[in-house]
Structure formats: structure tokens, C-alpha cells
Scaffold this motif. Structure first.
Motif, PDB file in Angstrom:
ATOM      1  N   UNK A 125      -4.369   4.174  -3.055  1.00  0.00           N
ATOM      2  CA  UNK A 125      -3.004   3.680  -3.099  1.00  0.00           C
ATOM      3  C   UNK A 125      -2.934   2.549  -4.122  1.00  0.00           C
ATOM      4  N   UNK A 126      -2.238   2.798  -5.216  1.00  0.00           N
ATOM      5  CA  UNK A 126      -2.028   1.771  -6.231  1.00  0.00           C
ATOM      6  C   UNK A 126      -0.828   0.927  -5.831  1.00  0.00           C
ATOM      7  N   UNK A 127      -0.779  -0.343  -6.235  1.00  0.00           N
ATOM      8  CA  UNK A 127       0.316  -1.219  -5.845  1.00  0.00           C
ATOM      9  C   UNK A 127       1.696  -0.620  -6.159  1.00  0.00           C
ATOM     10  N   UNK A 128       2.549  -0.574  -5.139  1.00  0.00           N
ATOM     11  CA  UNK A 128       3.908  -0.083  -5.322  1.00  0.00           C
ATOM     12  C   UNK A 128       4.032   1.423  -5.458  1.00  0.00           C
ATOM     13  N   UNK A 129       2.934   2.153  -5.269  1.00  0.00           N
ATOM     14  CA  UNK A 129       2.937   3.613  -5.429  1.00  0.00           C
ATOM     15  C   UNK A 129       2.498   4.267  -4.126  1.00  0.00           C
ATOM     16  N   UNK A 130       2.903   5.520  -3.919  1.00  0.00           N
ATOM     17  CA  UNK A 130       2.398   6.229  -2.742  1.00  0.00           C
ATOM     18  C   UNK A 130       0.930   6.605  -2.932  1.00  0.00           C
ATOM     19  N   UNK A 131       0.234   6.822  -1.835  1.00  0.00           N
ATOM     20  CA  UNK A 131      -1.170   7.238  -1.909  1.00  0.00           C
ATOM     21  C   UNK A 131      -1.267   8.589  -2.613  1.00  0.00           C
ATOM     22  N   UNK A 132      -2.343   8.770  -3.375  1.00  0.00           N
ATOM     23  CA  UNK A 132      -2.622  10.050  -4.034  1.00  0.00           C
ATOM     24  C   UNK A 132      -4.028  10.474  -3.625  1.00  0.00           C
TER      25      UNK A 132
END
Length: 143
Positions: A125-132
């Protein structure tokens, strides 16, 4: 005549639009030499490259590295990101916490056995992004 040109243009456009999807399947990514010697996989809008210890045994801590890039192979900063790698190998399962380590790398360590049957699920999970997520079979003979 105009109809034929329009249909031809639409077909050509559809073929070109579908090409990137084929270019990023697992078989194609396995044929690409990964920059860090690992295995590449798609993870949403990112590429993850998983690097594990080829000689890992489950009696000691072994490294797990994941490099994050975009589709143009540009480094994606991992500062502030969180993640995990779930490794299933042999009869064992390890969940390794991943933390930012360098410009575009996530790092962790855990007890796992390197084997041809090894499977790994990486979630970041990158900051401000949904988990990939991406699924890997990183050992030779597993592909």
C-alpha cells in the motif's frame, strides 16, 4: 469506401489497444530480464519485482526484497508505504512485513524454504493509494 476505412480503423485501434494487455502477462514478464535478478509481475498500475534468497532454508531469517516501478519502468517511491509478502513453501507458511528501504524498494526478512513449489503473494500500500497485489512463483522450475 468510407465505411470500409472506418471499420479498418476501428479494428486497427482495437488491436493496438489490446497489445499492452498482452505485453504484461506473466509469461511475457518471465521472458524479461528483471533489473535486480528477481521475478516481475503486474500489480495494478505497478510492476513488482520480487527477489528472494535462492538458497533460503527455514532455519534462519532470509531476505525478501520488492522493487516497485510503473509501466514505463520508472522507479516509484516507496517512502511511507507498507506491505507484506506471504510465502508458502513446502509445508510452511511465512508472513513477512515489508518496510520502505531505499528509493523504490520494500524490504523484509522471514523464515522460508526456497523450493520450486514456492508461491508468494506480495501486497503493498503506497501512501494515498489502494493496496496492490501480485502473485509470484519465483524459483526455477515453478514456472
Amino acid at each position: 469506401m468510407k465505411t470500409t476505412l472506418l471499420v479498418s480503423a476501428l479494428i486497427a485501434g482495437a488491436v493496438l489497444a489490446a497489445a499492452p494487455a498482452r505485453a504484461h502477462d506473466d509469461k511475457t514478464l518471465d521472458a524479461v530480464k528483471a533489473p535486480n535478478g528477481g521475478q516481475l509481475r503486474m500489480a495494478g498500475v505497478y510492476h513488482y519485482e520480487l527477489v528472494t534468497a535462492r538458497d533460503a532454508d527455514d532455519t534462519k531469517e532470509n531476505p525478501v526484497l520488492v522493487y516497485v516501478t510503473d509501466h514505463a519502468d520508472a522507479k516509484v517511491p516507496t517512502a511511507g508505504a507498507s506491505g507484506s509478502a506471504t510465502i508458502v513453501s513446502g509445508k510452511g507458511k511465512a508472513v513477512v512485513a515489508l518496510v520502505p528501504d531505499g528509493e523504490n524498494r520494500m524490504k523484509g526478512s522471514g523464515r522460508y524454504l526456497a523450493s520450486p513449489e514456492m508461491k508468494v503473494v506480495v501486497s503493498i500500500t503506497l501512501p494515498g493509494k489502494p493496496a496492490a497485489q501480485a502473485r509470484f512463483t519465483p524459483m526455477p522450475g515453478a514456472r
